[in-house]
Design a protein around this motif. Structure first.
Motif, PDB file in Angstrom:
ATOM      1  N   ILE A 176      19.033  17.927  59.050  1.00  0.00           N
ATOM      2  CA  ILE A 176      19.027  18.080  57.594  1.00  0.00           C
ATOM      3  C   ILE A 176      17.885  19.024  57.231  1.00  0.00           C
ATOM      4  O   ILE A 176      16.766  18.861  57.720  1.00  0.00           O
ATOM      5  CB  ILE A 176      18.838  16.735  56.876  1.00  0.00           C
ATOM      6  N   VAL A 177      18.167  19.994  56.380  1.00  0.00           N
ATOM      7  CA  VAL A 177      17.153  20.967  55.960  1.00  0.00           C
ATOM      8  C   VAL A 177      16.921  20.851  54.457  1.00  0.00           C
ATOM      9  O   VAL A 177      17.870  20.871  53.670  1.00  0.00           O
ATOM     10  CB  VAL A 177      17.586  22.408  56.297  1.00  0.00           C
ATOM     11  N   ILE A 178      15.648  20.725  54.067  1.00  0.00           N
ATOM     12  CA  ILE A 178      15.249  20.774  52.665  1.00  0.00           C
ATOM     13  C   ILE A 178      14.401  22.022  52.477  1.00  0.00           C
ATOM     14  O   ILE A 178      13.384  22.195  53.145  1.00  0.00           O
ATOM     15  CB  ILE A 178      14.460  19.529  52.236  1.00  0.00           C
ATOM     16  N   GLU A 198      21.465  17.399  47.221  1.00  0.00           N
ATOM     17  CA  GLU A 198      22.357  16.889  48.266  1.00  0.00           C
ATOM     18  C   GLU A 198      21.593  16.596  49.555  1.00  0.00           C
ATOM     19  O   GLU A 198      21.757  15.522  50.160  1.00  0.00           O
ATOM     20  CB  GLU A 198      23.477  17.890  48.549  1.00  0.00           C
ATOM     21  N   SER A 199      20.765  17.529  49.983  1.00  0.00           N
ATOM     22  CA  SER A 199      19.980  17.317  51.207  1.00  0.00           C
ATOM     23  C   SER A 199      19.006  16.156  51.050  1.00  0.00           C
ATOM     24  O   SER A 199      18.833  15.345  51.969  1.00  0.00           O
ATOM     25  CB  SER A 199      19.214  18.590  51.569  1.00  0.00           C
ATOM     26  N   MET A 200      18.367  16.058  49.890  1.00  0.00           N
ATOM     27  CA  MET A 200      17.438  14.957  49.651  1.00  0.00           C
ATOM     28  C   MET A 200      18.165  13.623  49.686  1.00  0.00           C
ATOM     29  O   MET A 200      17.652  12.638  50.249  1.00  0.00           O
ATOM     30  CB  MET A 200      16.708  15.159  48.329  1.00  0.00           C
ATOM     31  N   ASN A 201      19.364  13.556  49.114  1.00  0.00           N
ATOM     32  CA  ASN A 201      20.145  12.322  49.157  1.00  0.00           C
ATOM     33  C   ASN A 201      20.526  11.949  50.593  1.00  0.00           C
ATOM     34  O   ASN A 201      20.564  10.760  50.947  1.00  0.00           O
ATOM     35  CB  ASN A 201      21.395  12.444  48.291  1.00  0.00           C
ATOM     36  N   GLN A 202      20.806  12.938  51.410  1.00  0.00           N
ATOM     37  CA  GLN A 202      21.109  12.669  52.820  1.00  0.00           C
ATOM     38  C   GLN A 202      19.906  12.055  53.518  1.00  0.00           C
ATOM     39  O   GLN A 202      20.051  11.134  54.329  1.00  0.00           O
ATOM     40  CB  GLN A 202      21.519  13.963  53.518  1.00  0.00           C
ATOM     41  N   VAL A 203      18.719  12.556  53.201  1.00  0.00           N
ATOM     42  CA  VAL A 203      17.504  11.999  53.808  1.00  0.00           C
ATOM     43  C   VAL A 203      17.252  10.582  53.291  1.00  0.00           C
ATOM     44  O   VAL A 203      16.850   9.698  54.053  1.00  0.00           O
ATOM     45  CB  VAL A 203      16.292  12.915  53.527  1.00  0.00           C
ATOM     46  N   ILE A 204      17.486  10.353  52.016  1.00  0.00           N
ATOM     47  CA  ILE A 204      17.323   9.012  51.444  1.00  0.00           C
ATOM     48  C   ILE A 204      18.216   8.016  52.183  1.00  0.00           C
ATOM     49  O   ILE A 204      17.780   6.914  52.554  1.00  0.00           O
ATOM     50  CB  ILE A 204      17.636   9.023  49.936  1.00  0.00           C
ATOM     51  N   ASN A 227      12.291  22.929  39.371  1.00  0.00           N
ATOM     52  CA  ASN A 227      13.604  22.947  38.735  1.00  0.00           C
ATOM     53  C   ASN A 227      14.671  23.476  39.685  1.00  0.00           C
ATOM     54  O   ASN A 227      15.806  22.986  39.703  1.00  0.00           O
ATOM     55  CB  ASN A 227      13.563  23.773  37.455  1.00  0.00           C
ATOM     56  N   VAL A 228      14.305  24.473  40.488  1.00  0.00           N
ATOM     57  CA  VAL A 228      15.239  24.996  41.490  1.00  0.00           C
ATOM     58  C   VAL A 228      15.502  23.940  42.559  1.00  0.00           C
ATOM     59  O   VAL A 228      16.657  23.731  42.980  1.00  0.00           O
ATOM     60  CB  VAL A 228      14.691  26.293  42.131  1.00  0.00           C
ATOM     61  N   VAL A 229      14.435  23.271  43.003  1.00  0.00           N
ATOM     62  CA  VAL A 229      14.582  22.225  44.019  1.00  0.00           C
ATOM     63  C   VAL A 229      15.519  21.116  43.528  1.00  0.00           C
ATOM     64  O   VAL A 229      16.402  20.657  44.259  1.00  0.00           O
ATOM     65  CB  VAL A 229      13.205  21.636  44.397  1.00  0.00           C
ATOM     66  N   LYS A 230      15.334  20.690  42.285  1.00  0.00           N
ATOM     67  CA  LYS A 230      16.194  19.645  41.719  1.00  0.00           C
ATOM     68  C   LYS A 230      17.663  20.044  41.776  1.00  0.00           C
ATOM     69  O   LYS A 230      18.541  19.222  42.070  1.00  0.00           O
ATOM     70  CB  LYS A 230      15.807  19.371  40.268  1.00  0.00           C
ATOM     71  N   LYS A 231      17.930  21.292  41.499  1.00  0.00           N
ATOM     72  CA  LYS A 231      19.312  21.780  41.447  1.00  0.00           C
ATOM     73  C   LYS A 231      19.876  22.030  42.836  1.00  0.00           C
ATOM     74  O   LYS A 231      21.021  21.648  43.129  1.00  0.00           O
ATOM     75  CB  LYS A 231      19.366  23.064  40.617  1.00  0.00           C
ATOM     76  N   GLU A 232      19.087  22.684  43.691  1.00  0.00           N
ATOM     77  CA  GLU A 232      19.608  23.172  44.966  1.00  0.00           C
ATOM     78  C   GLU A 232      19.474  22.177  46.122  1.00  0.00           C
ATOM     79  O   GLU A 232      20.240  22.257  47.085  1.00  0.00           O
ATOM     80  CB  GLU A 232      18.905  24.486  45.348  1.00  0.00           C
TER      81      GLU A 232
END
Length: 245
Positions: A162-164, A21-27, A13-18
């Motif tokens: 990019i950092v996740i 943006e970074s995940m979208n950059q990787v996508i 749940n924290v990952v989804k929130k925080e």
């Protein structure tokens, strides 16, 4: 009985929130790499390498993910403590990176929970020299709580584009056991797998939306016709696939 599951769910749940943006950059990065036939690589040492295997040659996974295997870092090495020695040996990551045909604008996903060992820093710095985009999957709080073992004094999150953050506990283990101080139940593998598979799913959706009829997704070899379909896809994407098929 469900302490571990509850804790994993809480972290997700924290990952989804925080980390959205970074995940979208990787996508976006992986979508572009696939459309432009650039190469995508992934590396992790020892248990961090489990995610490398998760992304590799897997039904429902992306064909164009290329693992970087270091034999001295695999979990079948004996004695197993030798893998830890190799993670800490500065220069080994440089030598390993030089065996990879990195090109400008390729993508390298690096997984390290602490992000402090020379192997992962060496790999990142060497790939960056060739213009490779570095994606770090790590634990930033953990990294900031320890000192780097690399001569640069840097941890993985400091040398990535990019950092996740996996948002796990310092030390990775997460569950309290009554009567002892040590926690049990590491979360980096399950959280990391959720993060990377989520990225791959959305990347494939983006590829279809971009007009790609057959994105490079492995069919199960245990389905009728699976081998034939995989071979046909391989022929389309073989310039981005660096492992023997």
């Amino acid at each position: 009985m469900f302490q571990y599951m509850d804790r994993v769910e809480s972290i997700l749940n924290v990952v989804k929130k925080e980390e959205a943006e970074s995940m979208n950059q990787v996508i976006e990065l992986l979508t572009t790499a696939n459309l432009e036939k650039q190469s995508i690589f992934i590396f992790g040492a020892s248990h961090a390498g489990i995610l490398m295997e998760e992304m590799y040659y897997r039904a429902g996974g992306m064909m164009t993910i290329n693992p970087i295997f270091g034999k001295e870092l695999m979990l079948d090495r004996s004695p197993i403590t030798f893998t830890s020695q190799m993670e800490r040996l500065e220069g080994y990551g440089v030598a390993l990176a030089k065996t990879v045909d990195f090109k400008e604008n390729d993508v390298l996903i690096l997984h390290s929970v602490s992000g402090r060992n020379p192997i992962i820093i060496d790999m990142a710095l060497e790939a960056r020299k060739k213009g490779v985009k570095i994606v770090a999957l790590t634990n930033v709080t953990y990294s900031k709580s320890v000192t780097s073992r690399h001569s640069s004094g840097k941890c993985l999150y400091e040398v990535a584009d990019i950092v996740i953050d996996n948002h796990g506990d310092i030390g990775d283990a997460t569950c309290d056991i009554q009567g002892i101080e040590q926690k049990v139940g590491p979360t980096s593998t399950v959280i990391g797998s959720m993060i990377l598979n989520s990225i791959m799913v959305e990347t494939c959706q983006k590829l279809v939306e971009s007009g790609m009829t057959y994105p490079p997704i492995f069919y199960s070899a245990n389905l009728d016709g699976g081998d034939k379909l995989n071979q046909e896809l391989y022929e389309q994407y073989k310039d981005s696939i660096h492992y023997q098929f």
